[in-house]
Design a protein around this motif. Structure first.
Motif, mmCIF file in Angstrom:
data_model
loop_
_atom_site.group_PDB
_atom_site.id
_atom_site.type_symbol
_atom_site.label_atom_id
_atom_site.label_comp_id
_atom_site.label_asym_id
_atom_site.label_seq_id
_atom_site.Cartn_x
_atom_site.Cartn_y
_atom_site.Cartn_z
ATOM 1 N N TRP A 1 33.656 15.603 7.676
ATOM 2 C CA TRP A 1 32.593 16.596 7.573
ATOM 3 C C TRP A 1 31.495 16.274 8.576
ATOM 4 N N LYS A 2 31.192 14.990 8.749
ATOM 5 C CA LYS A 2 30.121 14.561 9.656
ATOM 6 C C LYS A 2 30.466 14.869 11.119
ATOM 7 N N THR A 3 31.700 14.566 11.552
ATOM 8 C CA THR A 3 32.054 14.843 12.947
ATOM 9 C C THR A 3 32.233 16.342 13.181
ATOM 10 N N ARG A 4 32.698 17.059 12.174
ATOM 11 C CA ARG A 4 32.822 18.520 12.293
ATOM 12 C C ARG A 4 31.440 19.140 12.468
ATOM 13 N N ARG A 5 30.458 18.671 11.701
ATOM 14 C CA ARG A 5 29.082 19.167 11.817
ATOM 15 C C ARG A 5 28.513 18.819 13.192
ATOM 16 N N ARG B 1 30.187 18.346 15.952
ATOM 17 C CA ARG B 1 30.888 19.213 16.901
ATOM 18 C C ARG B 1 30.252 20.604 16.922
ATOM 19 N N TRP B 2 30.021 21.162 15.761
ATOM 20 C CA TRP B 2 29.421 22.482 15.674
ATOM 21 C C TRP B 2 28.024 22.490 16.304
ATOM 22 N N MET B 3 27.226 21.470 16.000
ATOM 23 C CA MET B 3 25.867 21.398 16.550
ATOM 24 C C MET B 3 25.892 21.236 18.079
#
Length: 173
Positions: free
Chosen positions: A12-16, A18-20
Motif C-alpha cells: 500500500w505504501k509503495t502504491r501510494r 507511485r501514485w503521488m
C-alpha cells in the motif's frame, strides 16, 4: 501493474508513493509513468511514450524526456533500501540514444541483495563510494532505444556530515 515478470508485489505504501510521484508536476512533466514499485523497493518499472509532453521537433520522444523519466529511481531505491544511516546522491549520468522512440518503451530498475551487500561492505571499509548502475529503455519486443549509466555517490551519514563540516567556509563573526 508490473510490466516485467517479477515475483515481487507492491505494498500500500509503495502504491501510494507511485501514485503521488505520477501526479507530482516535476515527474508528470517528463512524460514518464511509474507502473510498479515493489514493496521492498528493489524493483521499479517505468513507461515512456510519445505524447504531447514528450514530442520533439522531429516527431520522436525528446532526449530530455528519455533521461528525466528515468532519472530519480536508483537514488530513491537506495535511499529506501539502505535507510537513514546512509547518504545517497546522484552524481553523474551518460546516455546513449540508440534509436528514435516513437512508441511505448519501458525501463526496469532492479537492485539485488548482492549489490546491497557490496555497497554495505564498501562503505564499512572506505566510508564512501561511487557506483555506476545501468538502465535501458526497451520496447515490448526487447529492442533497446537508449542506454543510460547512472553514477551515484553513497556514504555513511556520519562520514558525510564530518566531510561537509570540514568543507564549510568560516562564517564571519
Amino acid at each position: 501493474m508490473p510490466v516485467f515478470l517479477t515475483n515481487r508485489k507492491e505494498s500500500w505504501k509503495t502504491r501510494r508513493f507511485r501514485w503521488m510521484m505520477n501526479c507530482f508536476p516535476t515527474y508528470f512533466g517528463t512524460g514518464g509513468r511509474i507502473l510498479f514499485i515493489s514493496s521492498d523497493w528493489r524493483e521499479i518499472h517505468v513507461r515512456l511514450s510519445l505524447n504531447l509532453f514528450t514530442y520533439n521537433y522531429v516527431g520522436v520522444v525528446y532526449g530530455g524526456s528519455i533521461y528525466s523519466a528515468m532519472d530519480p529511481f536508483y537514488m530513491l531505491q537506495l535511499i529506501h533500501i539502505l535507510g537513514k544511516a546512509y547518504v545517497v546522491w546522484d552524481k553523474a549520468a551518460t546516455i546513449r540514444f540508440l534509436r528514435p522512440i516513437k512508441k511505448k518503451v519501458y525501463a526496469r530498475f532492479l537492485i539485488d541483495e548482492v549489490l546491497i551487500e557490496k555497497i554495505k561492505q564498501q562503505i564499512a571499509q572506505t566510508q564512501e563510494m561511487e557506483i555506476t548502475l545501468p538502465v535501458e529503455w526497451i520496447d515490448k519486443e526487447g529492442k533497446v532505444y537508449a542506454h543510460i549509466d547512472k553514477v551515484l555517490y553513497i556514504a555513511s551519514k556520519e562520514y558525510y556530515k564530518q566531510k561537509r563540516s570540514r568543507k564549510q567556509p568560516d562564517k564571519p563573526a
